[in-house]
Motif scaffolding. Structure first.
Motif, PDB file in Angstrom:
ATOM      1  N   THR A  77       0.829  -1.198   0.000  1.00 47.96           N
ATOM      2  CA  THR A  77       0.000   0.000   0.000  1.00 47.96           C
ATOM      3  C   THR A  77       0.867   1.253   0.000  1.00 47.96           C
ATOM      4  O   THR A  77       0.585   2.205  -0.743  1.00 47.96           O
ATOM      5  CB  THR A  77      -0.936   0.000   1.219  1.00 47.96           C
ATOM      6  N   LEU A  78       1.915   1.253   0.782  1.00 46.90           N
ATOM      7  CA  LEU A  78       2.818   2.400   0.824  1.00 46.90           C
ATOM      8  C   LEU A  78       3.493   2.620  -0.525  1.00 46.90           C
ATOM      9  O   LEU A  78       3.587   3.759  -1.011  1.00 46.90           O
ATOM     10  CB  LEU A  78       3.866   2.204   1.915  1.00 46.90           C
ATOM     11  N   PHE A 134       2.339   1.774  -3.454  1.00 40.95           N
ATOM     12  CA  PHE A 134       1.348   2.275  -4.411  1.00 40.95           C
ATOM     13  C   PHE A 134       0.972   3.719  -4.136  1.00 40.95           C
ATOM     14  O   PHE A 134       0.726   4.487  -5.070  1.00 40.95           O
ATOM     15  CB  PHE A 134       0.113   1.384  -4.430  1.00 40.95           C
ATOM     16  N   ILE A 135       0.915   4.113  -2.883  1.00 37.72           N
ATOM     17  CA  ILE A 135       0.619   5.513  -2.567  1.00 37.72           C
ATOM     18  C   ILE A 135       1.732   6.412  -3.105  1.00 37.72           C
ATOM     19  O   ILE A 135       1.465   7.444  -3.718  1.00 37.72           O
ATOM     20  CB  ILE A 135       0.421   5.696  -1.048  1.00 37.72           C
ATOM     21  N   ILE A 136       2.968   6.009  -2.887  1.00 35.24           N
ATOM     22  CA  ILE A 136       4.096   6.787  -3.402  1.00 35.24           C
ATOM     23  C   ILE A 136       4.064   6.823  -4.929  1.00 35.24           C
ATOM     24  O   ILE A 136       4.289   7.870  -5.541  1.00 35.24           O
ATOM     25  CB  ILE A 136       5.419   6.216  -2.870  1.00 35.24           C
ATOM     26  N   ILE A 178       1.460   6.527  -6.923  1.00 32.45           N
ATOM     27  CA  ILE A 178       0.347   7.372  -7.365  1.00 32.45           C
ATOM     28  C   ILE A 178       0.682   8.850  -7.176  1.00 32.45           C
ATOM     29  O   ILE A 178       0.420   9.677  -8.055  1.00 32.45           O
ATOM     30  CB  ILE A 178      -0.945   6.989  -6.618  1.00 32.45           C
ATOM     31  N   LEU A 179       1.255   9.185  -6.031  1.00 32.68           N
ATOM     32  CA  LEU A 179       1.573  10.589  -5.780  1.00 32.68           C
ATOM     33  C   LEU A 179       2.619  11.128  -6.741  1.00 32.68           C
ATOM     34  O   LEU A 179       2.541  12.284  -7.163  1.00 32.68           O
ATOM     35  CB  LEU A 179       2.037  10.768  -4.336  1.00 32.68           C
ATOM     36  N   ARG A 187       1.013  13.779  -9.788  1.00 28.21           N
ATOM     37  CA  ARG A 187       1.299  15.090  -9.251  1.00 28.21           C
ATOM     38  C   ARG A 187       1.474  16.119 -10.354  1.00 28.21           C
ATOM     39  O   ARG A 187       1.185  17.276 -10.212  1.00 28.21           O
ATOM     40  CB  ARG A 187       2.563  15.015  -8.410  1.00 28.21           C
TER      41      ARG A 187
END
Length: 79
Positions: free
Chosen positions: A66-67, A69-71, A73-74, A78
């Motif tokens: 999850t971490l 994928f969050i990174i 995506i960001l 962005r």
């Protein structure tokens, strides 16, 4: 534009991995014996340490994935 599409495809393809990790967390005995049950005549007894290891490894993998994928995506969305 291509990078955003690639990110979305990777996220969609990772969903089955999330499913397996969640299944392993909630049903560690079944996931540990998956594909190996035929080797035993009776239901094997699994040690509590092995069950705890599967649950902890699944939880850490879910959080780590999850971490990542969050990174991902960001950084991709962005711009």
């Amino acid at each position: 534009m291509q990078k955003k599409f690639d990110t979305i495809v990777v996220l969609i393809l990772a969903m089955p991995l999330y499913g397996v990790l969640i299944w392993s967390y909630f049903y560690p005995q079944e996931s540990l014996l998956w594909g190996k049950r035929w080797m035993y005549k009776e239901e094997p007894q699994i040690a509590d340490g092995a069950i705890r290891y599967i649950k902890v490894a699944s939880f850490i993998s879910i959080m780590g994935l999850t971490l990542v994928f969050i990174i991902l995506i960001l950084t991709q969305f962005r711009r």
